[in-house]
Design a protein around this motif. Structure first.
Motif, short mmCIF file in Angstrom:
data_model
loop_
_atom_site.label_atom_id
_atom_site.label_comp_id
_atom_site.label_asym_id
_atom_site.label_seq_id
_atom_site.Cartn_x
_atom_site.Cartn_y
_atom_site.Cartn_z
N UNK A 39 0.94 -1.01 0.00
CA UNK A 39 0.03 0.14 -0.26
C UNK A 39 1.08 1.05 -0.11
N UNK A 40 0.49 2.15 -0.73
CA UNK A 40 1.45 2.98 -0.72
C UNK A 40 1.12 4.22 0.42
N UNK A 41 1.87 5.33 0.13
CA UNK A 41 1.73 6.79 1.49
C UNK A 41 1.50 7.80 0.00
N UNK A 42 0.83 8.43 0.38
CA UNK A 42 0.27 9.26 -0.34
C UNK A 42 0.73 10.74 0.45
N UNK A 43 0.91 11.30 -0.40
CA UNK A 43 1.54 12.96 0.04
C UNK A 43 0.53 14.08 -0.63
N UNK A 44 0.35 15.57 0.07
CA UNK A 44 0.14 16.47 -0.36
C UNK A 44 0.07 17.34 0.16
N UNK A 45 0.82 18.78 -0.32
CA UNK A 45 0.93 18.99 -0.22
C UNK A 45 -0.20 20.87 0.43
N UNK A 46 -0.50 21.35 1.39
CA UNK A 46 -1.94 22.81 1.49
C UNK A 46 -1.42 23.55 1.33
N UNK A 47 -0.42 23.98 0.98
CA UNK A 47 0.31 25.22 0.10
C UNK A 47 -0.20 25.09 -0.87
N UNK A 80 -11.65 21.11 -1.20
CA UNK A 80 -9.55 20.99 -2.57
C UNK A 80 -9.36 19.72 -2.56
N UNK A 81 -8.76 19.27 -1.11
CA UNK A 81 -7.88 18.35 -1.58
C UNK A 81 -8.90 16.79 -2.20
N UNK A 82 -9.90 16.32 -3.06
CA UNK A 82 -10.26 16.12 -3.76
C UNK A 82 -10.37 15.81 -5.08
N UNK A 83 -9.78 17.40 -5.19
CA UNK A 83 -9.34 17.32 -6.84
C UNK A 83 -7.93 18.25 -6.46
N UNK A 84 -7.09 18.03 -5.85
CA UNK A 84 -6.04 17.81 -5.82
C UNK A 84 -4.59 17.20 -6.43
N UNK A 85 -4.03 17.59 -7.38
CA UNK A 85 -2.98 16.09 -7.57
C UNK A 85 -1.49 15.94 -6.14
N UNK A 86 -1.66 14.49 -5.99
CA UNK A 86 -1.42 13.71 -4.96
C UNK A 86 0.51 13.60 -5.02
N UNK A 87 1.32 12.71 -3.88
CA UNK A 87 2.15 12.05 -5.06
C UNK A 87 1.93 11.16 -3.80
N UNK A 88 2.48 9.94 -4.61
CA UNK A 88 2.85 8.87 -4.28
C UNK A 88 3.75 7.83 -4.02
N UNK A 89 4.65 7.22 -2.84
CA UNK A 89 5.01 6.52 -2.40
C UNK A 89 5.58 4.74 -2.28
N UNK A 90 5.63 4.51 -2.99
CA UNK A 90 5.25 2.85 -3.28
C UNK A 90 7.20 2.03 -2.26
N UNK A 91 6.48 1.86 -1.04
CA UNK A 91 7.27 1.35 -0.74
C UNK A 91 8.25 0.40 -0.61
#
Length: 228
Positions: free
Chosen positions: A112-120, A182-193
């Motif tokens: 399972x990936x960890x998802x990251x999203x910069x709120x700024x 805003x979170x639902x419409x944002x582009x996030x980053x995924x880290x696959x461990x």
């Protein structure tokens, strides 16, 4: 929501990438669990002081849990093995930890990936920020529940966790709905461990979540929380 992949940083200095993008990815010198935890602790101690997690420990090993097996006030108790939503670690405390460090002991299968999203990067206008900084919400934390705002004074950090924040009026509902949208419409980053990976997250800047997991996948991450 779009996602992109994260590349491993080639710098041994954790603060440079943290200041630039809010997270930093490293690999321990040895892939075994002891080497990963040792490197994790060294990095954490360079950043600040360890603080206890929800279970009261300064060092934890976390793994996906079904809703019935999770801590009753955790996100896992609500979402189980489904995707965990983006959130700020320790939002249920008056001061969330500054840094979250995760080290991969076992990525699990399927991983399972960890998802990251910069709120700024969520595109809040000045009026939006005023709403988030000026509207009280209830932070549920058992007998230690308290009132706060989603955005800390001066914009120091975003307090967001759908598992513990509740509106107290219409403006509170608007503020929480704004962040959720805003979170639902944002582009996030995924880290696959991969085993031995270490991820440092600026918890005041970057929200994190988890993609869906399978029961018994074997995914185990070492975790420490740092105040600075």
């Amino acid at each position: 929501m779009a996602t992109s992949e994260i590349a491993v940083s080639d710098t041994p200095q954790p603060l440079g990438p943290l200041a630039k993008r809010g997270w930093s990815l490293h690999s321990s010198k040895g892939a075994d669990a002891d080497a990963t935890v040792s490197e994790l602790l060294k990095l954490g101690d360079r950043l600040g002081t360890r603080v206890a997690g929800r279970g009261g420990s300064l060092e934890e090993v976390i793994q996906p849990h079904g809703a019935n097996d999770a801590h009753p006030r955790s996100l896992s108790a609500r979402y189980g093995l489904d995707a965990l939503p983006f959130h700020t670690e320790l939002s249920h405390r008056t001061r969330p930890c500054r840094y979250l460090l995760l080290g991969c002991i076992d990525p699990g299968s399927p991983a399972a990936a960890t998802m990251l999203l910069d709120w700024q990067t969520l595109g809040f206008s000045r009026d939006d920020l005023d709403l988030l900084e000026g509207t009280p919400v209830l932070v549920r934390s058992g007998r230690r529940s308290f009132y706060s705002t989603i955005l800390a004074p001066g914009g120091a950090f975003l307090r967001y966790d759908p598992g513990c924040l509740e509106p107290v009026d219409q403006r509170g509902r608007m503020a929480l709905a704004l962040v959720e949208d805003r979170i639902a419409r944002a582009s996030s980053e995924a880290h696959h461990w991969r085993q031995g990976d270490i991820l440092i997250i600026d918890n005041w800047r970057v929200l994190h979540g988890r993609s869906p997991s399978d029961r018994g996948s074997g995914r185990r991450l070492a975790r420490i929380l740092i105040d600075a």
